[in-house]
Design a protein around this motif. Sequence first.
Motif, PDB file in Angstrom:
ATOM      1  N   ALA A 339       0.641  -1.367   0.049  1.00 38.98           N
ATOM      2  CA  ALA A 339       0.160   0.017   0.028  1.00 38.98           C
ATOM      3  C   ALA A 339       1.064   1.108   0.106  1.00 38.98           C
ATOM      4  O   ALA A 339       0.406   2.131  -0.585  1.00 38.98           O
ATOM      5  CB  ALA A 339      -0.793  -0.072   1.248  1.00 38.98           C
ATOM      6  N   MET A 340       2.064   1.213   0.829  1.00 41.13           N
ATOM      7  CA  MET A 340       2.634   2.379   0.491  1.00 41.13           C
ATOM      8  C   MET A 340       3.497   2.609  -0.750  1.00 41.13           C
ATOM      9  O   MET A 340       3.578   3.850  -1.206  1.00 41.13           O
ATOM     10  CB  MET A 340       4.013   2.110   1.626  1.00 41.13           C
ATOM     11  N   ARG A 341       4.077   1.703  -1.452  1.00 37.73           N
ATOM     12  CA  ARG A 341       4.343   1.813  -2.854  1.00 37.73           C
ATOM     13  C   ARG A 341       3.291   2.119  -3.532  1.00 37.73           C
ATOM     14  O   ARG A 341       3.406   3.271  -4.520  1.00 37.73           O
ATOM     15  CB  ARG A 341       4.934   0.537  -3.325  1.00 37.73           C
ATOM     16  N   ASP A 342       2.070   1.494  -3.624  1.00 37.40           N
ATOM     17  CA  ASP A 342       0.869   1.850  -4.698  1.00 37.40           C
ATOM     18  C   ASP A 342       0.269   3.466  -4.484  1.00 37.40           C
ATOM     19  O   ASP A 342       0.057   4.210  -5.120  1.00 37.40           O
ATOM     20  CB  ASP A 342      -0.309   0.941  -4.376  1.00 37.40           C
ATOM     21  N   GLY A 343       0.435   3.583  -2.922  1.00 40.43           N
ATOM     22  CA  GLY A 343       0.068   5.159  -2.731  1.00 40.43           C
ATOM     23  C   GLY A 343       0.979   6.066  -3.275  1.00 40.43           C
ATOM     24  O   GLY A 343       0.465   7.180  -3.864  1.00 40.43           O
ATOM     25  N   SER A 344       2.325   6.014  -3.241  1.00 40.23           N
ATOM     26  CA  SER A 344       3.121   6.950  -3.785  1.00 40.23           C
ATOM     27  C   SER A 344       3.042   7.091  -5.210  1.00 40.23           C
ATOM     28  O   SER A 344       3.043   8.022  -5.847  1.00 40.23           O
ATOM     29  CB  SER A 344       4.680   6.317  -3.426  1.00 40.23           C
ATOM     30  N   ALA A 346       0.433   6.462  -6.886  1.00 40.25           N
ATOM     31  CA  ALA A 346      -1.100   7.068  -7.227  1.00 40.25           C
ATOM     32  C   ALA A 346      -0.889   8.569  -7.100  1.00 40.25           C
ATOM     33  O   ALA A 346      -1.614   9.209  -7.821  1.00 40.25           O
ATOM     34  CB  ALA A 346      -1.892   6.421  -6.448  1.00 40.25           C
ATOM     35  N   MET A 347       0.133   8.951  -6.187  1.00 43.85           N
ATOM     36  CA  MET A 347       0.231  10.448  -5.993  1.00 43.85           C
ATOM     37  C   MET A 347       1.071  11.036  -7.052  1.00 43.85           C
ATOM     38  O   MET A 347       1.073  12.331  -6.886  1.00 43.85           O
ATOM     39  CB  MET A 347       1.039  10.592  -4.545  1.00 43.85           C
ATOM     40  N   THR A 354       9.634   6.939  -5.679  1.00 48.94           N
ATOM     41  CA  THR A 354       9.064   5.791  -4.753  1.00 48.94           C
ATOM     42  C   THR A 354      10.274   5.208  -4.045  1.00 48.94           C
ATOM     43  O   THR A 354       9.983   4.926  -2.918  1.00 48.94           O
ATOM     44  CB  THR A 354       7.875   4.988  -5.371  1.00 48.94           C
ATOM     45  N   VAL A 358      10.217   6.480  -0.456  1.00 54.91           N
ATOM     46  CA  VAL A 358       9.275   5.864   0.270  1.00 54.91           C
ATOM     47  C   VAL A 358       9.928   4.318   0.944  1.00 54.91           C
ATOM     48  O   VAL A 358       9.797   3.986   1.975  1.00 54.91           O
ATOM     49  CB  VAL A 358       7.917   5.567  -0.451  1.00 54.91           C
TER      50      VAL A 358
END
Length: 458
Positions: A339-344, A346-347, A354, A358
């Motif tokens: 989720a941390m990778r995907d959120g980065s 996605a932003m 990333t 991150v």
Amino acid sequence: MSILALLFVIAGLSLIGWLTARVRAVAFRRGTVRRFSSLPSHHGGYVALWVAGPALVFLAVWALATPALVTDAVLEMPAAASLPPPGFERAAILSQARSIAEGRTVASDNPAAAALAPAYVAQAARYGWIGTIVALLLAIAGGVQAYLQIKPGFGARARIERLVMASLLAASLIAILTTMGIIASLLLESWRFFQLVPVIDFLFGTHWSPQVIDPADPGRALGAVPLFWGTFFIGAVIAMLVAIPFGLMSAIYLTQYATARVRRWMKPILEILAGVPTVVYGYFAALTVAPAVRDFAVAIGIPYASAESALAAGLVMGVMIIPFVSSMADDSIAAVPAAMRDGSLAMGATTSETISRVLLPAALPGVVGGVLLAVSRAIGETMIVVMAASGAATISLNPLSSATTVTKQIVDLLTGEAEFDSPKTLAAFALGLTLFIITLILNIAALTVVKRYREAYD
């Protein structure tokens, strides 16, 4: 009877015991709906263990005791009456006679050894038959005793499980006691060394020359700072400058950029480096890397560059520990929640952003732990520095100059003809104790960091 034939006989008796006990267990289970706590195979295994266990334990103890018993019996025979008094000469004659009797030596120019060889043969055969008979009696007695216990209510399964637990406990205790023995030997011999050489002179002295020791003040020639510096410079500086960038970048590529097919091939290939014997790395460093480093130094205008430089040993050591850094970094990055990778991403962040902002900060504790473990592995390396590093103890920042390490000096100190209780030889134990403490601290620090990291993401 040879030991191999005896082992086959014991194995055969164990198989017979297993079959007969299983048949008996099947017989009393037939025609009843009662639930039993053990299967027929458990009963068979219980009897087989009682057949083989005591006999094998006796044989192990007997094998250790037999050489001394045979020697004592030979010394009581008339052929040993002309031997010299106890000492080195008598021990050498007995050793030659034993070698002739065991077939490791065809003949000896010492007539006393040749005369004792038949006595060794006779006594070895005698004690061999005694051991064979006792082992077979123990196997039969153990099997009969266990077979008579096979009854409908007998808990063979519980007995076997307790035996397995006891075996596991014994194995763990052996490991613990071995470690305690190593530590005790290091402490004892180091204490003897520090009674001759002050601790301050050893830990903070800057002159290391064990070949020339003043009996009145041995501490002047046994200052270990050059060894500590060489170990740190080769293992923690040069090797890490190679291992950290390549290990970290390979982990990033395999976890973030490589396809599944490429990762499936590349990761095992990378980890093959961890399985290469260190002596092979040592040959590679001594025969290929060291001459290449010297030729490079000469080409850039350094005519007196050493062929046993710190750079050559450090480069090869760094290549050796790349898999350690890469594996720990790979596991740490892969453990970061997706989720941390995907959120980065996605932003709007790029893959490289990333990773740098991150994933790496989140995985940093695991990466640091891997680096600390790699450092402890590097500073304890022996074969590479023995074959590629120099024996000259110097303090220099020049990677092209000669350098030595603690492990290199331990090997040098324990080879040769120096007396075992001399400061020169005892210094090896003090160096070993110091290296043990350093690597223990690094391992504790690394495991602490990794533990905290795992607790954060479990």
